[in-house]
Write a protein that holds these residues in place. Structure first.
Motif, PDB file in Angstrom:
ATOM      1  N   ASP A 171       0.849  -1.190   0.000  1.00  0.00           N
ATOM      2  CA  ASP A 171       0.000   0.000   0.000  1.00  0.00           C
ATOM      3  C   ASP A 171       0.887   1.244   0.000  1.00  0.00           C
ATOM      4  OD1 ASP A 171       1.006  -0.022   2.544  1.00  0.00           O
ATOM      5  OD2 ASP A 171      -0.899  -0.325   3.557  1.00  0.00           O
ATOM      6  N   ALA A 192       1.723   3.543   2.328  1.00  0.00           N
ATOM      7  CA  ALA A 192       2.683   3.690   3.434  1.00  0.00           C
ATOM      8  C   ALA A 192       3.849   2.723   3.280  1.00  0.00           C
ATOM      9  CB  ALA A 192       1.971   3.458   4.771  1.00  0.00           C
ATOM     10  N   TYR A 193       3.543   1.494   2.911  1.00  0.00           N
ATOM     11  CA  TYR A 193       4.600   0.502   2.724  1.00  0.00           C
ATOM     12  C   TYR A 193       5.555   0.920   1.606  1.00  0.00           C
ATOM     13  CZ  TYR A 193       6.865  -3.951   1.662  1.00  0.00           C
ATOM     14  OH  TYR A 193       7.789  -4.931   1.418  1.00  0.00           O
ATOM     15  N   LEU A 210       6.175   3.968   0.440  1.00  0.00           N
ATOM     16  CA  LEU A 210       6.962   5.150   0.797  1.00  0.00           C
ATOM     17  C   LEU A 210       8.102   4.796   1.742  1.00  0.00           C
ATOM     18  CD1 LEU A 210       4.152   7.840   1.212  1.00  0.00           C
ATOM     19  CD2 LEU A 210       5.769   7.585  -0.683  1.00  0.00           C
ATOM     20  N   LEU A 211       7.824   3.959   2.748  1.00  0.00           N
ATOM     21  CA  LEU A 211       8.879   3.565   3.680  1.00  0.00           C
ATOM     22  C   LEU A 211       9.940   2.713   2.985  1.00  0.00           C
ATOM     23  CD1 LEU A 211       6.748   2.804   6.858  1.00  0.00           C
ATOM     24  CD2 LEU A 211       8.421   4.649   6.579  1.00  0.00           C
ATOM     25  N   GLN A 217       8.507   0.470   9.445  1.00  0.00           N
ATOM     26  CA  GLN A 217       7.741  -0.705   9.012  1.00  0.00           C
ATOM     27  C   GLN A 217       7.432  -1.631  10.189  1.00  0.00           C
ATOM     28  OE1 GLN A 217       6.551  -0.664   6.041  1.00  0.00           O
ATOM     29  NE2 GLN A 217       8.061  -0.781   4.397  1.00  0.00           N
ATOM     30  N   ARG A 254       4.812  -0.192  12.522  1.00  0.00           N
ATOM     31  CA  ARG A 254       3.484  -0.330  11.934  1.00  0.00           C
ATOM     32  C   ARG A 254       2.986  -1.764  12.083  1.00  0.00           C
ATOM     33  NH1 ARG A 254       1.693  -0.059   5.587  1.00  0.00           N
ATOM     34  NH2 ARG A 254      -0.536  -0.170   5.983  1.00  0.00           N
TER      35      ARG A 254
END
Length: 381
Positions: A76, A78-79, A81-82, A123, A126
């Motif tokens: 997704d 957030a994943y 981008l990190l 990560q 989260r």
């Protein structure tokens, strides 16, 4: 961010994982080129320790991401981008390779490492927040990684010169211990076939780096001499060696073995450090050997011969030792591997009589014979 199933069907590498791997091409190319330079300058022994140190940072960063992604790849926003933050860290690390290898200055290598750790800790935090069943595991990972990041900053900026190498070894050992400690609560759900595929892809990247390194040697040799039979022989033999090592590595299917023996995954995964480092070092050795054929290198023939022979022998021995941990029956007989490795290590002594090109050609013949005998033996079963 829930854990992905261990037995998820048709699990393969994602496009983001493939992009992530490409950022390591830059880092591996930098450390391989630096090792080749040290060999050509006659500082092969002095260049080995910095090479292994920097390669550990590269390999461990790739490991951290790979095993996390196998358990928690949500793909997704957030994943992604990190993960991209971690990619940026890899590029910063690559920029610091020359200073780390030449002057033992790990400032930029550490900076790149810290950037990668920021993304990785994010990560794990989260995962800890969104996967209650493995919250303690995720928080252990996040906490262990954060503490060790402080240790790396101290190593880079404040540690006295006399303590740098011992402290590096200590921090590296603690890094390897973090997964062992974290997974004691509730193991993560990494996918065995996905992990096996990811390691295979990184092996291909390292073989590709060897081709790139050899091509740099070809360019340098062509700039100093005309094309000769010696040049052609050593270039072709180098490619044959790489093809043979590729063939040998992929004779073994590790996915089923990892599925049946998950408790042995650490030894299998950690053992690949030596396999990967050997392939990277082979790239540097082949670059020197090819360039030497153009008379652009003054280092002795014995040194150049061993710059190719040692990585090949290490690869062969570790290939069996690593896969024997997880597969029920090895596709490559250990006696054949040992005999080939011993022969490869003996060949450079003949360099004064047959030249470096003869040594590399003989190594190629040895590897091809090993492949041929192994295929014949497997077909006869």
């Amino acid at each position: 961010m829930s854990a992905r199933p261990i037995d998820e069907p048709n699990r393969v590498s994602s496009q983001l994982e493939l992009l992530f791997d490409l950022t390591f091409v830059v880092a591996v190319a930098a450390v391989t080129a630096r090792l080749a330079h040290e060999i050509m300058e006659g500082h092969a022994l002095a260049g080995i320790v910095p090479f292994l140190q920097v390669f550990f940072a590269i390999w461990w960063a790739w490991m951290n991401f790979t095993w996390f992604a196998s358990s928690y790849d949500t793909d997704d926003v957030a994943y992604r981008l990190l993960t991209m933050v971690q990619m940026a860290g890899v590029l910063v690390l690559a920029a610091g390779v020359p200073a780390a290898s030449e002057h033992a200055d790990f400032t930029f290598v550490t900076l790149g490492y810290v950037i990668m750790r920021i993304g990785l800790v994010g990560q794990w935090l989260r995962a800890g927040a969104e996967d209650p069943a493995r919250r303690r595991t995720a928080l252990r990972y996040a906490g262990g990684i954060s503490v060790l990041t402080v240790g790396w900053l101290y190593h880079s900026m404040l540690a006295p010169a006399s303590a740098e190498l011992p402290l590096f070894v200590l921090l590296a050992a603690l890094e390897l211990a973090v997964p062992l400690w974290a997974e004691r609560t509730e193991p993560t759900t990494w996918h065995p076939h996905h992990i096996a595929e990811r390691y295979g892809l990184f092996t291909i990247i390292l073989l590709g780096e060897s081709v790139l390194a050899a091509s740099r040697g070809v360019a340098a040799a062509l700039g100093s001499t005309e094309v000769s039979s010696t040049f052609v022989l050593i270039a072709v033999s180098g490619l044959v060696v790489l093809f043979a090592l590729w063939w040998l590595y992929f004779l073994v299917e590790a996915g089923d073995g990892l599925s049946d023996r998950r408790n042995r995954s650490y030894r299998w995964g950690y053992g690949h450090y030596g396999i990967f480092a050997a392939l990277a070092a082979l790239g540097g050795g082949l670059e020197v050997a090819v360039e030497q054929s153009g008379h652009g290198v003054t280092v002795g023939t014995l040194t150049v011969g061993y710059a190719v022979a040692i990585p090949v022998a290490v690869f062969l021995m570790l290939l069996w030792m690593v896969h024997a941990r997880v597969v029920a029956e090895s596709a490559i007989h250990p006696v054949l591997l040992s005999a080939t490795a011993a022969a490869v290590l003996a060949l450079p002594f003949a360099a004064p009589w047959i030249g470096v090109h003869g040594v590399v050609a003989a190594i190629a013949v040895s590897c091809v014979l090993l492949v041929a005998v192994t295929i014949a033996a497997n077909n006869a079963r």
